[in-house]
Design an enzyme around this catalytic site. Structure first.
Site, short mmCIF file in Angstrom:
data_model
loop_
_atom_site.label_atom_id
_atom_site.label_comp_id
_atom_site.label_asym_id
_atom_site.label_seq_id
_atom_site.Cartn_x
_atom_site.Cartn_y
_atom_site.Cartn_z
N ASP A 159 -44.74 -101.41 -24.16
CA ASP A 159 -43.92 -100.62 -25.04
C ASP A 159 -44.57 -100.54 -26.50
O ASP A 159 -45.37 -101.16 -26.76
CB ASP A 159 -42.26 -101.06 -25.04
CG ASP A 159 -41.47 -101.05 -23.79
OD1 ASP A 159 -41.81 -100.26 -23.02
OD2 ASP A 159 -40.74 -101.90 -23.37
N ASP B 87 -37.54 -103.69 -22.17
CA ASP B 87 -36.47 -104.18 -22.97
C ASP B 87 -35.19 -103.36 -22.21
O ASP B 87 -33.95 -104.05 -22.66
CB ASP B 87 -36.50 -103.88 -24.13
CG ASP B 87 -36.79 -102.66 -24.81
OD1 ASP B 87 -36.76 -101.71 -23.93
OD2 ASP B 87 -37.15 -102.56 -25.87
N ASP C 184 -35.59 -100.63 -17.14
CA ASP C 184 -37.03 -101.15 -16.97
C ASP C 184 -36.94 -102.23 -15.85
O ASP C 184 -38.00 -102.62 -15.55
CB ASP C 184 -37.48 -101.89 -18.33
CG ASP C 184 -37.79 -100.68 -19.19
OD1 ASP C 184 -38.16 -99.65 -18.91
OD2 ASP C 184 -37.73 -101.05 -20.55
#
Length: 1012
Positions: free
Chosen positions: A437, A742, A746
């Site tokens: 990310d 997070d 996901d």
């Protein structure tokens, strides 16, 4: 006038002594005033430029006194467990329960020490009794339960019995008791190590379970451990949270939970205040947000009852342990074959009279045969054969894996990484691609509004006064009402305390600077419906109605280009609303791209006024969808989130290690590209690197996706499905993939990846439970640290494997050759068990606890299918084993004449040299390729300690425990010869490492030879 008034009276003419008395009385009165303030418990902390008033509180007292509860704990827990809506209404509904539990819907419980203690006394704590873990003696029992050790114990019993019968109890018990003691030492040392690792794993498991919940106490939001939740707490829930206790829905919007962990039903359950207000501990929030009132904790919940019966098993073998078990089995079979041959040869030699005693006489005399003598001799031969098996089987390999994993896990905790699954430590060493990310991982996650545009014009800092009040009101409403954050201000002059995600906090700070009053907004508006933000929609909306008005207003905020697509008009700076034509839309697009190119996250605010009858409602009158068509654009803001200073060097380390880093983000393509260049993901030499959007990648054909996936460096505007698709494509191409995540969505990608890495700060509980490792500081450099530790685990196992195989090969060959040639085994049962202890437990401790080195990150990843024993290891161990075999066989057959000593002293020299060779070889095993084996040795205190302990115990075995070990004392010269011969292994190792080896595994080279 009293005495004090006389001295303190203003304007009175006084002498110097009187002045001194006045000063003294002033001090006394000041002290009395401070004491009075303390007794009155002044709580407010008031700050101004001219003075400071301190908050003086007695920590030993509780501010609220002891709370009184007007409800029975058992009745309360039953209402939620059995979802009795009628009983809830009889208790006064949710509002009535709040009062009965001495709580407050807005301010929560008092939260003082006495208040918390009282609630735990009445309703219990949010913990559950854990099943009793295995005790130390259970590990001892398991160690002694080894098949071959049990055979040795049987041999020891027979040896003890025959020894006592032949030589009497005074002298006959030594041999059998020595074997017993040696077996016991091996078992106890192994048990101590395993027991300590179990304790360490249990401690880390406790860390995994210690999640945090957001509650409000005494009017202030705060994070507390799930174990500190009490009945009466008001808990805030958002997407991805785990419900920490049983409770009821207090207030919220669009709340859906996943109860599959409790009921097995996989579809989401709607929670509301009317039909289904019950929330069960352990379920996950999949949409919306809410506040709940805790009604039961710990063992009064179904989750607590279930968890108290579950034992966390930490002995599940990892893939590396399974591979080592196969290797151990193969080596064991060879050991058994050698032992059978040794037993057969020694038995034949015994019965043919070829085996002679210390006096040169045959041990088997046909003219003087006794049953006891024959049985004793056979038992002794059998005992030696079994001991060879015990030494040959490398039981220390699984132990070495456990040790290095436990050591790595402990160190990784200090490096801000919490390992949830042991095998992830190993797999990280083989990772070839990291999908990461952006926000909080590559960046600092410290958002700040740095750009603000209205009507196509940039508003400079401090220029809010030039903006029409209508626009400001819309901004205040769009930020203050459409948010999951909160603002707490103890009083009118103190700084506001803002909680929420970094983006929400940045927007709230900015809106407060623009004059937003959150309390006034809450009083003036009623929130009708909320559509919470998630990573798929990338926007959130709220439907509100101002008090006293019929019309409603829908406020939207989210990804700038997505909000802009739904706008048909816009605000000018003067407050006028204009239709948005194609030219103006292009201008707004250009503004968004320019902000994105400066690494800013672009967020747009829009709104729409509607009449009450225009709101979409279902049959029950509930709002199901907010209107997001033909909106009015209020403004655009740009948020800056600086890159972490260490991330560029971390990504460079990955490149040097042969690992590709791909950034997968929800930001637009321009922001993503700018951040990727800043972080080093896209470099000057990356002409092949692609930056694409998730939609484009998603629409590729399977063939094209597989062809392009290696070239992609950045995927912008991606959804969780795109991330999952990326992971699946990379794995199909043979990559070992690590993924950071997070959010709740996901979870599929985290589970699909070879290693799932969730974020400890911003990560939801769903993401953490789906991951293998939790990155506690959300920092990409920690991901690189975890990868370094993963490589270290594999490297440490290879070091120990090389060391142990050297001992195994040398011991097997020496015993086998000696048995066939002379009919005797040079090492006794006790001596072999001592060697087994050195290489299994102490060798594992010494070699499996090395820390990562810089060299590990200069090599390509280790393939998961690559052989455990590399060509380099074969080269090293073959040289050392041949050296030891040659020296010890020379000592075995010519030692007596070389040294001019008796057979027993010669056998002691062989034993001593063999052990010292292993000690010196431990140093060689530290570095598989590097010639300087002493590099960094001063940093590994445990290694030096193990070597020191081994040497001390070896001296004791030779010099003090003669009867136990079957040795004789050696002189200084003989010790020097043993140590000198053993030290030759160092220059041999240095010379051997100069020999180049092929990178092709030996198995493949042999296969090629067969072809030719």
């Amino acid at each position: 006038m009293d005495f004090a008034a006389f001295f303190l009276a203003p304007g009175r003419r006084i002498t110097l002594p009187h002045k001194r008395w006045r000063v003294a009385m002033t001090v006394i009165y000041s002290c009395r005033t401070i004491c009075t303030l303390a007794k009155k418990k002044l709580h407010a902390v008031l700050r101004s430029p001219s003075y400071i008033a301190l908050d003086i509180d007695d920590a030993d007292e509780d501010r609220s006194g002891s709370p009184v509860f007007d409800v029975d704990a058992e009745v309360l827990s039953t209402v939620v467990k059995e979802k009795r809506l009628d009983d809830l209404h009889r208790l006064g509904g949710v509002g009535g329960l709040v009062g009965k539990l001495a709580s407050h819907a807005e301010a929560g419980i008092a939260g003082g020490i006495g208040d918390l203690r009282r609630r735990q006394e009445v309703f219990g704590s949010n913990t559950y009794p854990k099943p009793k873990p295995k005790g130390f003696f259970r590990f001892v029992y398991e160690a002694l339960n080894d098949f071959f050790l049990l055979i040795l114990i049987g041999c020891a019993v027979v040896s003890l019995g025959f020894g006592i019968k032949e030589n009497g109890i005074k002298d006959g018990w030594y041999d059998g008791a020595s074997i017993f003691l040696a077996i016991f030492l091996v078992a106890v040392v192994s048990s101590v190590s395993n027991f300590r690792q179990m304790k360490r794993f249990d401690k880390l498991a406790g860390e995994c379970n210690n999640i945090h919940a957001n509650v409000i106490r005494d009017g202030r939001r705060q994070d507390v451990s799930i174990f500190d939740i009490v009945v009466g707490d008001i808990v805030f829930l958002k997407i991805g949270d785990q419900v920490p206790a049983d409770g009821v829905f207090l207030e919220g919007h669009s709340l859906q939970v996943d109860e599959s962990s409790m009921t097995g039903e996989c579809h989401p359950i709607d929670i509301d205040g009317q039909k289904n207000p019950f929330l069960t501990s352990g379920v996950k929030v999949v949409d919306g947000y809410a506040r709940m009132l805790v009604t039961a904790v710990g063992m009064d919940t179904t989750w607590g009852e279930m968890m108290s019966t579950i034992t966390r098993e930490t002995t599940e073998p990892t893939p590396l342990q399974e591979r080592l078990q196969k290797l151990t089995s193969s080596i064991g079979k060879i050991g058994i074959a050698v032992a059978v041959l040794v037993f057969a040869v020694l038995t034949i030699r015994y019965f043919t009279g070829s085996t002679i005693d210390e006096n040169g006489q045959p041990k088997f005399d046909k003219s003087n045969v006794t049953a006891n003598g024959v049985i004793s001799a056979i038992v002794e031969i059998f005992q030696q054969a079994v001991t060879i098996i015990v030494v040959a089987i490398p039981e220390g390999l699984p132990l070495a894996v456990t040790l290095t994993l436990a050591f790595s896990m402990k160190r990784m905790m200090k490096d801000h990484a919490l390992v949830r699954r042991l095998s992830a430590c190993e797999t990280m060493g083989s990772v070839t691609t990291i999908c990461t990310d952006k926000t909080g991982t590559l960046t600092l996650n410290q958002m700040m509004v740095t750009a603000f545009w209205v009507g196509g014009e940039k508003v400079e800092p401090g220029g809010a006064a030039s903006i029409d009040t209508r626009i400001l009101r819309s901004i205040h409403q769009g930020v203050g009402l459409n948010t999951t954050g909160s603002v707490y201000r103890p009083n009118s002059v103190s700084e506001p305390e803002i909680t929420g995600s970094p983006t929400e906090k940045a927007l709230l700070y900015w809106a407060i600077e623009l004059g937003m009053d959150t309390e006034e907004l809450k009083r003036s508006f009623q929130i009708i419906h909320v559509e919470a933000f998630n990573s798929e929609k990338k926007q959130s909306g709220v439907l509100v109605r101002e008090n006293g008005r019929v019309a409603t207003v829908t406020h939207w905020k989210g990804a700038a280009e997505m909000i802009l697509d739904r706008c048909s008009s816009y605000f000018e700076r003067n407050g006028l609303i204009r239709e948005m034509d194609a030219e103006k839309r292009r201008k707004f697009d250009l503004i968004i791209k320019d902000m994105a190119a400066c690494s800013l996250r672009c967020i747009a605010f829009a709104y729409k006024e509607s009449e009450a009858e225009d709101v979409h409602v279902d049959e029950d009158g509930a709002v199901r969808k907010l209107d997001d068509e033909r909106l009015t654009l209020v403004g655009l803001v740009g948020l800056k989130d600086p890159c972490r200073p260490e991330v560029r060097s971390a990504i460079k380390s990955c490149r040097n290690a042969g690992v590709t880093v791909k950034m997968i983000t929800g930001d637009n393509v321009f922001t993503a590209r700018a951040i990727a260049v800043e972080c080093g993901i896209l470099g000057d030499d990356d002409c092949d690197g692609l930056v694409i959007e998730g939609k484009e990648f998603r629409n590729y054909s399977t063939e094209k996706r597989l062809a392009m996936v290696d070239r992609i460096r950045v995927m912008a505007r991606s959804s969780p499905f795109d991330k999952l698709l990326m992971v699946e494509s990379l794995k199909q191409k043979g990559h070992v993939v690590a993924v950071t995540g997070d959010g709740t969505n996901d979870a599929p990608a985290l589970k699909e990846a070879d290693v799932g890495l969730s974020m400890g700060i911003q990560g939801t509980e769903v993401a953490k439970e789906s991951s293998d490792i939790v990155i506690m500081d959300d920092n990409f450099s920690t991901v690189v640290t975890v990868m370094r530790w993963g490589r270290c685990v594999y490297n440490n196992i290879q070091k120990f494997l090389q060391f142990q195989l050297t001992v195994n090969i040398a011991a097997l060959v020496i015993n086998f050759v000696s048995a066939i040639a002379s009919g005797e085994v040079p090492l006794t049962t006790v001596q072999l068990l001592w060697v087994n202890l050195i290489m299994d437990t102490m060798g594992a401790l010494a070699l499996a606890t090395d820390r990562p080195t810089k060299e590990l990150m200069k090599k390509p990843p280790v393939g998961r299918t690559e052989p455990l024993i590399s060509n380099i290891m074969w080269r090293n161990l073959t040289a050392q084993a041949l050296f030891q075999i040659a020296v010890l066989l020379v000592f075995q057959f010519a030692g007596k004449s070389i040294f001019g000593v008796s057979q027993k002293i010669n056998n002691t020299i062989i034993f001593n040299t063999f052990v010292l060779c292993q000690v010196f070889n431990e140093f060689n095993a530290r570095k598989l390729e590097k010639k300087n084996v002493f590099d960094g040795i001063h940093r590994n205190k445990l290694f030096l300690g193990i070597v020191g302990v081994t040497l001390i115990l070896q001296v004791m075995m030779v010099e003090l425990l003669k009867r136990f070990a079957g040795t004789e004392r050696l002189g200084w010269g003989q010790w020097g010869i043993c140590a000198g011969i053993a030290a030759i292994s160092w220059p041999i190792a240095w010379i051997v490492k100069c020999i180049p080896v092929s990178s092709t595994p030996i198995s493949k080279l042999l296969a090629r030879c067969k072809v030719f």
